[in-house]
Enzyme design. Sequence first.
Site, PDB file in Angstrom:
ATOM      1  N   GLU A 197     159.856  18.711  59.415  1.00 55.10           N
ATOM      2  CA  GLU A 197     158.633  19.551  59.110  1.00 55.10           C
ATOM      3  C   GLU A 197     157.770  18.932  58.324  1.00 55.10           C
ATOM      4  O   GLU A 197     156.510  19.460  57.767  1.00 55.10           O
ATOM      5  CB  GLU A 197     159.138  21.089  58.972  1.00 55.10           C
ATOM      6  N   CYS A 302     167.529   5.074  54.010  1.00 53.32           N
ATOM      7  CA  CYS A 302     168.862   5.477  54.215  1.00 53.32           C
ATOM      8  C   CYS A 302     169.666   4.164  53.812  1.00 53.32           C
ATOM      9  O   CYS A 302     170.723   4.038  53.545  1.00 53.32           O
ATOM     10  CB  CYS A 302     169.181   6.092  55.557  1.00 53.32           C
TER      11      CYS A 302
END
Length: 518
Positions: A197, A302
Site C-alpha cells: 500500500e 532483500c
Amino acid sequence: MGDKIVSETNQPAGDTTGDVALPVIDHWLGDTRWPGTGERCGDVFDPARGVVAARVRLASTADVDTAVASARRAHGAWSRTSLSKRSTVLFAFREALKRRADDLAMVISDQHGKVRSDAAGELQRGIEVVEFACGIPSMLAGAHTEGASTDIDVTTIRQSVGVTVGITPFNFPAMVPLWMCPVAIACGNAFILKPSERDPGASMILAECWAEAGLPEGVFTVLHGAADVVNALLHHPGVDAVSFVGSTPIARHVYETASVTGMRVQALGGAKNHMIVLPDADMDAAADAAVNAGYGSAGERCMAISVVVAVDPVGDDLVEAIAERTRGIVIGPGSDEASEMGPLVTAMHRDRVRGYIDAAEADGATLVVDGRSCEVSGSPDGYWLGPTLIDDVAAHMSVYTDEVFGPVLCIVRAPSYEAAIELVNTNRYGNGVAIFTRDGGAARRFTAEVEAGMVGVNVAIPVPVAYHSFGGWGESLFGDTHIYGPEGVAFYTRNKVVTTRWADPSTRGTDLGFPTNS
Ligand code: NAD
C-alpha cells in the site's frame, strides 16, 4: 526495535478532507479500474519531498469477495486456453511492459524513492521472468512412460492450482509482482495481486499491460489494502495458493495462517546478507561491491549486503577503501539523473533505521561514516538518511541482529575463515551471501559449507537469473519452494498422474488382489 509486526497503514487512514485534489489509486477488476466499496484510503507519499502525493483505496471485505469471485470465474476458461495462446499473451505482455518502461520507472521512483536507473533495473529483472514464462509450453510438457506394466502406460501432467494470490513488499513494486504473476498466469491460474500500500502505482500499470496483451478479464486483479485485506484473503475459501514476499514476522504469519486454512503457500521473508572478504581478495573490487550492494536503493533490498565480514588482516585497508567510496555517494531525488541514492520510503522507516545507528553508537561500535545529518538542498522535508559505515560491530548489537533495511553497512572483523563462516551460519536468516577471494579452493569450500539459499562468489548480489529459482533458507523463507524459475512452475501447478490400460480382451478376468506390475 526488534522483530515485531509493524505496519504504518495499520494506523487509521488519514483525514480525507482537503485531499480532494490528490489522485486516487483504484483497484483493478475485470479489465478496468474499480473503486470498490471500501470507504477508507491510505496515504501514498513522495519520499523525496516528504508529502502525501496520492491516496490509495483500501478494499473492504465485500471487495475481497468480489475479487475472488471474479478470479474464480475467469480461472476455468483460462486454464483450458491452449498453451500456444497463453504464451502469445505472455509475449505481448513483455512488449507492453517494454513500451511502458519509462512510465513504470517514473512511478516506482516517485513513490518508492529509488533513483530512476535503479527502478529501470528492477523492471528489467522482472521482464526476464516474463521471458522465462513465455516458454511455458516446454515447461509443462510432463512425462510419459510407455509400457510401465503390461498394456499399461503412465502419464504425468501438471495442471493449474486455481485462484492464486500474490502479496508483495514496498521495495520492489514491479519486480516482485513480476516474480509471481507471469509464471502463475502462464500455468493457467487466475492471479490476485495485493501490492504494498506504500507504492501501489506500478501495479496499475502492470494491470494495463496485461489488458493490452489480451489477457481475458478477471485473470489478473489488483486489490489494494493492508493487513486486514491480507488476512481476508488468507481465510477466503475461494483462494487456492498464496505467494508472499515481505518481512520475516509477516512471512511467518502468512505461512502459518495459510497452512491452517489449507492453502498452498510460499512466504519469503527478510534477510541479513553477509559478504566475507578473504585477505587474498581483489580489494578494490570488494570495496566497490560492498558499496554498491550496501547502499544501492538506500539499502532497501532483500539482497542488500548489510554485513561485511573482514577476515584478518584485511580489515583496516578494506574499511578505508569502503569509507572513501561511501563519502562520494551523491544523494538526491530519484528524478534527478545525478542522484545515486534516494530517500527512504517513509519518515517512520527512516527514523527506525536512524535508531539502529544511535543504538550501535551507544553499544560501542565505531561510526566511520555517519549519515544521520544528511540534508539535500531543495528538498528539506524528504526522508533522507546518508550512507552510514559502522566498524567494530559485534554479534550481540541490534544493528547486527536485526534487519535494518537502510543505507547502513556494518563491518565485523573475523580472525579466520572458520570464524567468518560460523558467524554466517549461526545467523537466523539465510537469504543471500557472498565471498570475495582469488582462491578457487576456498570459494568451493564456502559454497559447500554455507547455509544460505543464494551464494555469490565475487558477486555481491547473487539474484538468480529467471530460469533458476530465487529463495533463501532459515527465516528468509517459509515453505518448500523457491519463487519463479522451475520451482515457481512447480508451485503454481498440481501434479496429476494418469495410468491407462487398453487391454487385450484375452487378459480379462476377476482378481481381487492388489494390482502389481507385470
Ligand atoms: P512487510 O512485511 O511490512 O509488508 C509486505 C506485505 O505484507 C505488504 O503487502 C503489506 O501490506 C502486508 N502486511 C503488512 N503488515 C501485515 C500484517 N500485519 N498482516 C498481514 N499482512 C501485512 O514488508 P515491507 O516493509 O513492505 O518490505 C520490506 C521487507 O520485505 C524486508 O523485510 C525485506 O527483506 C523483505 N523482502 C524480502 C524479499 C525476499 O525475496 N526474501 C524480497 C523483497 C523484500
